[in-house]
Design a protein around this motif. Sequence first.
Motif, short mmCIF file in Angstrom:
data_model
loop_
_atom_site.label_atom_id
_atom_site.label_comp_id
_atom_site.label_asym_id
_atom_site.label_seq_id
_atom_site.Cartn_x
_atom_site.Cartn_y
_atom_site.Cartn_z
N LEU A 254 0.97 -1.15 -0.01
CA LEU A 254 0.05 -0.05 0.03
C LEU A 254 0.78 1.20 0.01
N GLU A 255 1.72 1.20 0.91
CA GLU A 255 2.71 2.39 0.85
C GLU A 255 3.33 2.69 -0.49
N GLY A 256 3.90 1.54 -1.11
CA GLY A 256 4.56 1.85 -2.41
C GLY A 256 3.70 2.17 -3.49
N ARG A 257 2.05 1.88 -3.26
CA ARG A 257 1.21 2.29 -4.36
C ARG A 257 1.07 3.97 -4.30
N LEU A 258 0.92 4.20 -2.81
CA LEU A 258 0.69 5.50 -2.48
C LEU A 258 1.68 6.58 -2.97
N ALA A 259 3.05 5.92 -2.64
CA ALA A 259 4.17 6.74 -2.90
C ALA A 259 4.41 6.98 -4.35
N ALA A 260 3.89 5.73 -5.22
CA ALA A 260 3.97 5.83 -6.72
C ALA A 260 3.02 6.91 -7.20
N TYR A 261 1.92 6.89 -6.51
CA TYR A 261 0.66 7.89 -7.08
C TYR A 261 1.23 9.23 -6.74
N ARG A 262 1.68 9.50 -5.45
CA ARG A 262 2.38 11.09 -5.55
C ARG A 262 3.30 11.45 -6.32
N GLN A 263 4.25 10.57 -6.51
CA GLN A 263 5.33 10.98 -7.32
C GLN A 263 4.97 11.27 -8.78
N PHE A 264 3.99 10.40 -9.16
CA PHE A 264 3.52 10.47 -10.62
C PHE A 264 2.62 11.57 -10.85
N VAL A 265 1.78 12.12 -9.85
CA VAL A 265 0.75 13.21 -9.95
C VAL A 265 2.04 14.68 -9.90
N ARG A 266 3.04 14.19 -8.95
CA ARG A 266 3.75 15.68 -8.83
C ARG A 266 4.72 16.04 -9.91
N GLU A 267 5.00 14.82 -10.71
CA GLU A 267 6.23 14.91 -11.63
C GLU A 267 5.83 15.18 -13.12
N HIS A 268 4.27 14.79 -13.17
CA HIS A 268 3.86 14.99 -14.58
C HIS A 268 3.14 16.21 -14.73
N PRO A 269 3.09 16.84 -16.06
CA PRO A 269 2.49 17.90 -16.33
C PRO A 269 0.99 17.96 -15.90
N ALA A 270 0.46 19.04 -15.54
CA ALA A 270 -0.89 19.24 -15.12
C ALA A 270 -2.00 18.75 -16.21
N PRO A 271 -2.91 18.06 -16.04
CA PRO A 271 -3.71 17.69 -17.12
C PRO A 271 -4.52 18.95 -17.61
N ASN A 272 -4.62 18.94 -19.16
CA ASN A 272 -5.17 19.96 -19.86
C ASN A 272 -6.28 19.70 -20.88
N ARG A 273 -6.59 18.52 -20.89
CA ARG A 273 -7.49 17.93 -22.14
C ARG A 273 -8.78 18.79 -22.02
N HIS A 274 -9.29 19.28 -20.67
CA HIS A 274 -10.51 19.93 -20.68
C HIS A 274 -10.59 21.20 -21.28
N ARG A 275 -9.35 21.81 -21.55
CA ARG A 275 -9.18 22.99 -22.09
C ARG A 275 -9.62 22.91 -23.77
N THR A 276 -9.70 21.78 -24.33
CA THR A 276 -10.01 21.48 -25.74
C THR A 276 -11.15 21.07 -25.66
N LEU B 222 -7.48 21.33 -9.01
CA LEU B 222 -6.34 20.17 -9.22
C LEU B 222 -5.14 20.73 -8.89
N ALA B 223 -4.79 21.93 -8.41
CA ALA B 223 -3.64 22.23 -7.95
C ALA B 223 -2.69 21.40 -7.23
N ILE B 224 -1.61 21.06 -7.53
CA ILE B 224 -0.92 20.11 -6.80
C ILE B 224 -0.50 20.59 -5.46
N ASP B 225 -0.25 21.79 -5.42
CA ASP B 225 0.10 22.57 -4.14
C ASP B 225 -1.03 22.97 -3.36
N PRO B 226 -1.45 22.43 -2.20
CA PRO B 226 -2.82 22.72 -1.53
C PRO B 226 -2.96 24.21 -1.40
#
Length: 764
Positions: A281-303, A319-323
């Motif tokens: 569980l900790e591994g999946r959570l860490a992978a989720y945090r890392q993936f969300v923070r390191e990838h570009p913000a989603p922008n498909r809704h703008r199209t 959806l801002a990464i920084d609370p």
Amino acid sequence: MSNQSEGTSAPRSDSTTAPSDENHLSKTSALPVNEEELGETLVQNSELLQKSCWLSEQLIDAQALIAPAAVPGFRILEKLGEGKFGSVWLARETNTGKQVAIKFYTNRRNIDWALLSREVEKLAVLYTSRQIVGLLEVGWDYDPPYYVMEYLPNGSLAMLLEEGPLRPAEAVHMAKQIARGLVHAHGSGILHCDLKPANILLDQDLEPRLCDFGQSRLVEEQSHALGTLFYMAPEQADLKAIPDARWDVYALGAMFYHMLVGEPPYRSDEFESLLKQQTSLEGRLAAYRQFVREHPAPNRHRTVPGVDRQLADIIDRSLAIDPARRFPNAQAFLDQLQIRETQRSRRPLFLLGILLPVILLLCMAPLAVEAIRVSVTTARVRLTDRALESDVVSANLLSRSIEREILDRFDELLRIAQYPRVQRTVAMLADMPPAERGELNELMTSLKMEVDDRHRAEGRQLDDSWFLQNTTGVQIWREPASDVSLDENFAHRDYFHGLGEEFSPGQLPDDLQPISKPHLSMVYTSATTGRYKVALSVPIFDYDKPDQVIGVLARSIYLGELLVEYDDLLRDQYANGVSRVIALVDHREWKLLAHPWMDDEHLSKLTLQQFLSLSLDPDARNRLQSLLKLNPGSIEAAQFDRTQDYVDPVSQFDPEQYGGDWLAAFSPVASTNWIAVVQERKTDVNAPVEEMRTRLFQLAYWGVVLVFGIVVTTWLTLIMALSERPAKRRRLSKFGLSGLSFHSSNSLTSESSKDAKSSGPVSG
């Protein structure tokens, strides 16, 4: 007919658990068989075996269609679904005929009673909200326990989204209703913590209702609650995180994005593959945090057609990464949607009220200038305070790092000085001629090389030199070797006697003794290189007489080179274009020990008097004297560990690069007489504010030009419209139409009246 949502929490699977057939197997296997009466054991053939399996499956299916228990006042009709803790059944109230959903908790072995009671308590608190599934009745003391809630026949939002994304107008309406439900929950002190389409049910009017408060938390609760991947805020994916209303805001934004695009943000094959590689569980959570923070913000809704910029910005902020950049709560999210709706409805009125903004602009111009001035001043103060806070953190980091480095180097010296072979060899050869000290040289050189190899492997700066003195101060070993200092007496050095001062070689005190404990020396000039440096020295005691000092082992370092390592560290820590200068000060004489400017080229040009002038100004000295009397990190220390008017001592020799006012933070280095200094130029800190001020005035200027341009254009259009009818009359008069008969005149007048009526709204 759709299922009433059970609601599960991430990173759980939404799949239901098949009914267990353990009870059925136990019952059938308990039938008595007397083999002695039968005479022999019967063996089933393949046909009987298939028939037996078919009957077992039919029995299991039949049991699955039977409700776990009867509920007084309700007639159970059919099963709607099954989840982790039990099943949900459709029932009809016998008195009113109203259909309801009954949730039985039959899986007792896996029941978290706190989780179930929390869900019931939250639904009971929120029963008045139109946007939350209503709780009708609770049978907590029954076997199995259950509760009765509203039946919503149209399933969940997740089922609706399986058919494809919604139109923007539908998505906005759905998001507003969900936000209203959240506002009610937050206003009641309840955080949902597991919002997702599966936990949004649709009533008969396809209006959304929030359900499944099993993971919800009270505002004051500190216990963590996990959500569902892709709808869970990255900071929530931490088992130590404290519940926050902004978690629900992120989930709301993720659902909004899903409704417009057709899938939640960040979902991709890449992430699915990464998630499969995790086994905990900790591994999946860490992978989720890392993936969300390191990838570009989603922008498909703008199209998506129909999604305007303002709506897209609302989703991006949700959806801002920084609370801190996210909406603080659901009410703020709802307010922005309502503001957007209001603005869109008022656009026609803005066109009609074009003159009013111009008048207001002219009236408000002086106030606007004053507002800009106040805003710039406030921004400058806040930016300066934030920069100083950052500098204080950097100074503390620098001081702790230097402290660890010094202590580590002292530990290395002490380990060598306490090595029995070193003690015996020094005792035997310390006073011998150079030709007979070969064993001592080889031993000390090999030990130093081991330390150097470790420093190289760790990427740390090496010492300038190591040396050993006997009890009279004569240097009997040095690495690297030097004919200038070897076998010379340096008893006058502070690193030998530890008295905090340098004596004249010919005027030594009669009772001068070598140090008896580790000592950090004052700055001195190297006899071999002429450079300024400090030495770390430790005593070597006789192995047979532990209280007798037989030598002093020391290592010398150039502080300027030592700071290079921490300069890189701070640059990596604050890779935002901020240029910081780090330095060290000795608070015994307030002399500058290390500074980027103090390299060989500059120091070689200074006289001793000029070097001694590299000291702090009186204001900084007074501030630091007060700081040294206080506990680091205390509230009182914050008054003295920073300044907005620091004068760099180097500015007298290089005013172009180090002149002017600086922001500076100070932090004493424990176990030393040093103070770490982190400084940055005040003008650099305030540069964004000045740029903002310039831009504000530029925008104000062009705004005024634009408004006046629009006003002039509007008036020109009106003038042309008003002057069109008189020109037409002049053309008619030119062609002799003024002598028309009374009848014709009336006709012309009638036509003119029509023209006047048609042009009335424009002219008016």
